[in-house]
Design a protein around this motif. Structure first.
Motif, PDB file in Angstrom:
ATOM      1  N   ASP A  11       1.169  15.958   0.036  1.00 27.90           N
ATOM      2  CA  ASP A  11       1.714  14.616   0.056  1.00 27.90           C
ATOM      3  C   ASP A  11       0.519  13.673   0.237  1.00 27.90           C
ATOM      4  O   ASP A  11      -0.540  14.101   0.700  1.00 27.90           O
ATOM      5  CB  ASP A  11       2.685  14.502   1.246  1.00 27.90           C
ATOM      6  CG  ASP A  11       3.140  13.076   1.494  1.00 27.90           C
ATOM      7  OD1 ASP A  11       3.631  12.438   0.554  1.00 27.90           O
ATOM      8  OD2 ASP A  11       2.983  12.597   2.636  1.00 27.90           O
ATOM      9  N   LYS A  13       0.780   9.625   1.025  1.00 30.43           N
ATOM     10  CA  LYS A  13       0.917   8.518   1.969  1.00 30.43           C
ATOM     11  C   LYS A  13       1.237   9.046   3.370  1.00 30.43           C
ATOM     12  O   LYS A  13       2.172   9.820   3.559  1.00 30.43           O
ATOM     13  CB  LYS A  13       2.017   7.555   1.505  1.00 30.43           C
ATOM     14  CG  LYS A  13       2.043   6.267   2.320  1.00 30.43           C
ATOM     15  CD  LYS A  13       3.000   5.239   1.717  1.00 30.43           C
ATOM     16  CE  LYS A  13       3.010   3.964   2.538  1.00 30.43           C
ATOM     17  NZ  LYS A  13       3.599   4.138   3.874  1.00 30.43           N
ATOM     18  N   ASP A  14       0.418   8.655   4.322  1.00 33.33           N
ATOM     19  CA  ASP A  14       0.518   9.060   5.724  1.00 33.33           C
ATOM     20  C   ASP A  14       0.216  10.548   5.952  1.00 33.33           C
ATOM     21  O   ASP A  14       0.443  11.082   7.034  1.00 33.33           O
ATOM     22  CB  ASP A  14       1.879   8.670   6.325  1.00 33.33           C
ATOM     23  CG  ASP A  14       2.071   7.162   6.306  1.00 33.33           C
ATOM     24  OD1 ASP A  14       1.069   6.435   6.480  1.00 33.33           O
ATOM     25  OD2 ASP A  14       3.204   6.690   6.081  1.00 33.33           O
ATOM     26  N   ARG A  18      -3.464   6.170   4.326  1.00 30.15           N
ATOM     27  CA  ARG A  18      -2.473   5.268   4.917  1.00 30.15           C
ATOM     28  C   ARG A  18      -2.892   3.831   4.644  1.00 30.15           C
ATOM     29  O   ARG A  18      -4.055   3.567   4.326  1.00 30.15           O
ATOM     30  CB  ARG A  18      -2.343   5.509   6.422  1.00 30.15           C
ATOM     31  CG  ARG A  18      -3.616   5.244   7.196  1.00 30.15           C
ATOM     32  CD  ARG A  18      -3.468   5.651   8.657  1.00 30.15           C
ATOM     33  NE  ARG A  18      -4.775   5.594   9.299  1.00 30.15           N
ATOM     34  CZ  ARG A  18      -5.109   6.298  10.378  1.00 30.15           C
ATOM     35  NH1 ARG A  18      -4.234   7.122  10.938  1.00 30.15           N
ATOM     36  NH2 ARG A  18      -6.310   6.194  10.904  1.00 30.15           N
ATOM     37  N   LEU A  19      -1.934   2.927   4.767  1.00 32.12           N
ATOM     38  CA  LEU A  19      -2.245   1.511   4.594  1.00 32.12           C
ATOM     39  C   LEU A  19      -3.150   1.058   5.729  1.00 32.12           C
ATOM     40  O   LEU A  19      -2.941   1.440   6.882  1.00 32.12           O
ATOM     41  CB  LEU A  19      -0.967   0.678   4.583  1.00 32.12           C
ATOM     42  CG  LEU A  19      -0.072   0.853   3.357  1.00 32.12           C
ATOM     43  CD1 LEU A  19       1.225   0.074   3.535  1.00 32.12           C
ATOM     44  CD2 LEU A  19      -0.784   0.406   2.090  1.00 32.12           C
ATOM     45  N   TYR A 103      -2.896  -3.229  -4.545  1.00 31.64           N
ATOM     46  CA  TYR A 103      -2.516  -1.960  -3.923  1.00 31.64           C
ATOM     47  C   TYR A 103      -2.982  -0.765  -4.754  1.00 31.64           C
ATOM     48  O   TYR A 103      -2.840   0.379  -4.357  1.00 31.64           O
ATOM     49  CB  TYR A 103      -1.010  -1.915  -3.638  1.00 31.64           C
ATOM     50  CG  TYR A 103      -0.681  -2.615  -2.333  1.00 31.64           C
ATOM     51  CD1 TYR A 103      -0.724  -1.916  -1.125  1.00 31.64           C
ATOM     52  CD2 TYR A 103      -0.392  -3.969  -2.297  1.00 31.64           C
ATOM     53  CE1 TYR A 103      -0.463  -2.553   0.077  1.00 31.64           C
ATOM     54  CE2 TYR A 103      -0.124  -4.617  -1.093  1.00 31.64           C
ATOM     55  CZ  TYR A 103      -0.159  -3.907   0.090  1.00 31.64           C
ATOM     56  OH  TYR A 103       0.092  -4.539   1.292  1.00 31.64           O
ATOM     57  N   TRP A 109      -6.162   0.686   1.402  1.00 32.31           N
ATOM     58  CA  TRP A 109      -5.925   2.073   1.844  1.00 32.31           C
ATOM     59  C   TRP A 109      -7.111   2.592   2.652  1.00 32.31           C
ATOM     60  O   TRP A 109      -8.250   2.234   2.407  1.00 32.31           O
ATOM     61  CB  TRP A 109      -5.715   2.976   0.625  1.00 32.31           C
ATOM     62  CG  TRP A 109      -4.541   2.581  -0.207  1.00 32.31           C
ATOM     63  CD1 TRP A 109      -4.556   1.775  -1.319  1.00 32.31           C
ATOM     64  CD2 TRP A 109      -3.171   2.930   0.016  1.00 32.31           C
ATOM     65  NE1 TRP A 109      -3.282   1.622  -1.796  1.00 32.31           N
ATOM     66  CE2 TRP A 109      -2.406   2.309  -1.010  1.00 32.31           C
ATOM     67  CE3 TRP A 109      -2.512   3.707   0.980  1.00 32.31           C
ATOM     68  CZ2 TRP A 109      -1.024   2.450  -1.094  1.00 32.31           C
ATOM     69  CZ3 TRP A 109      -1.136   3.851   0.889  1.00 32.31           C
ATOM     70  CH2 TRP A 109      -0.403   3.224  -0.130  1.00 32.31           C
ATOM     71  N   SER A 133       3.848  13.760  -4.774  1.00 33.24           N
ATOM     72  CA  SER A 133       4.048  12.519  -4.030  1.00 33.24           C
ATOM     73  C   SER A 133       5.151  11.651  -4.627  1.00 33.24           C
ATOM     74  O   SER A 133       5.242  11.514  -5.841  1.00 33.24           O
ATOM     75  CB  SER A 133       2.724  11.742  -4.027  1.00 33.24           C
ATOM     76  OG  SER A 133       2.897  10.455  -3.487  1.00 33.24           O
ATOM     77  N   PHE A 135       5.558   8.612  -5.454  1.00 36.61           N
ATOM     78  CA  PHE A 135       4.690   7.464  -5.647  1.00 36.61           C
ATOM     79  C   PHE A 135       4.812   7.026  -7.100  1.00 36.61           C
ATOM     80  O   PHE A 135       5.270   7.792  -7.958  1.00 36.61           O
ATOM     81  CB  PHE A 135       3.242   7.869  -5.357  1.00 36.61           C
ATOM     82  CG  PHE A 135       2.406   6.800  -4.700  1.00 36.61           C
ATOM     83  CD1 PHE A 135       2.211   6.817  -3.324  1.00 36.61           C
ATOM     84  CD2 PHE A 135       1.811   5.799  -5.454  1.00 36.61           C
ATOM     85  CE1 PHE A 135       1.433   5.850  -2.708  1.00 36.61           C
ATOM     86  CE2 PHE A 135       1.027   4.823  -4.848  1.00 36.61           C
ATOM     87  CZ  PHE A 135       0.834   4.848  -3.466  1.00 36.61           C
ATOM     88  N   LEU A 139      -0.952   5.989  -8.494  1.00 42.47           N
ATOM     89  CA  LEU A 139      -1.564   6.931  -7.548  1.00 42.47           C
ATOM     90  C   LEU A 139      -2.880   7.509  -8.055  1.00 42.47           C
ATOM     91  O   LEU A 139      -3.834   7.643  -7.286  1.00 42.47           O
ATOM     92  CB  LEU A 139      -0.585   8.058  -7.198  1.00 42.47           C
ATOM     93  CG  LEU A 139      -1.053   8.994  -6.075  1.00 42.47           C
ATOM     94  CD1 LEU A 139      -1.339   8.217  -4.792  1.00 42.47           C
ATOM     95  CD2 LEU A 139      -0.026  10.088  -5.797  1.00 42.47           C
TER      96      LEU A 139
END
Length: 239
Positions: A11, A13-14, A18-19, A103, A109, A133, A135, A139
């Motif tokens: 995966d 994101k996180d 991460r943002l 983004y 990121w 993901s 997404f 990506l």
């Protein structure tokens, strides 16, 4: 485990990225550049509402309804601002396009601790690696800009595959691309149902990135929990 791991799916994101900051401050800064004042906290709240409503109405970036993910996101951003009281459509279109582009780049990121080192180590062990993901198709370029893309043999997004985790199809596609049986693969992610349980349901091994302080998860054996990404090294060596 009796089967050597040959493929790891990740995966993003996180789990790996991460943002840098919540969307509220980012959206507020972009609005301010166009002379529009909005409270970051108000934008955080309205973003959650707009995002949830759009996800219910058009799941997986509206792919089944023929929406582009770009249009999907532009609509989310505009609705976020409308809910926060901003209605000038010309300005909203500019803000939305700029945010959609921003983004994509690295500056929104950051890597999670140990992400880069862990991926490099796994790569050196000769493991094949892929991304699985939920997404949109930005990506690939995000991974390139964050210097992670070279670790992966393939990148599967829910937009490209047409289904989102926990749908088994996205994991089965990854197994096919990796050329392995489920028991030779492990998935790493931070979401119990979309990552940990979904991968196990197709017969893969699975590890849940679960930083201390998060609420405890049901039925996850301690050996399947990664308090940090580098814990994976010990797990793979042992396997």
């Amino acid at each position: 485990s009796g089967h050597r791991l040959r493929l790891l799916t990740w995966d993003v994101k996180d789990t790996l990225l991460r943002l840098r900051q919540p969307v509220g401050p980012s959206y507020a800064a972009e609005a301010q550049a166009h002379g529009v004042q909005v409270e970051p906290e108000a934008l955080n709240q309205s973003f959650l509402k707009a995002y949830r409503a759009q996800s219910r109405r058009f799941p997986n970036y509206g792919r089944a309804e023929g929406l582009s993910s770009r249009q999907w996101w532009v609509d989310v951003v505009k609705e976020t601002f409308r809910l926060a009281g901003v209605h000038e459509d010309t300005v909203l279109s500019l803000i939305a396009e700029n945010l959609y582009r921003d983004y994509c780049s690295a500056h929104n990121w950051e890597l999670l601790p140990e992400a880069s080192e862990t991926l490099s180590w796994c790569h050196q062990q000769g493991l094949r690696m892929g991304v699985v993901s939920n997404f949109d198709n930005r990506l690939e370029s995000i991974l390139v800009h964050c210097s992670l893309r070279h670790h992966f043999d393939f990148v599967l997004t829910s937009e490209a595959v047409g289904v989102a985790k926990p749908d088994p199809k996205i994991f089965k596609t990854a197994l096919r691309l990796g050329g392995v049986r489920p028991e030779e693969a492990a998935h790493i992610g931070d979401d119990y149902s979309k990552d940990y349980r979904a991968a196990r349901e197709v017969g893969m091994h699975s590890f849940l990135l679960h930083t201390p302080g998060q609420s405890t998860q049901p039925e996850v054996p301690p050996g399947h929990i990664l308090p940090t990404l580098s814990r994976l090294l010990a797990v793979i060596k042992k396997g």
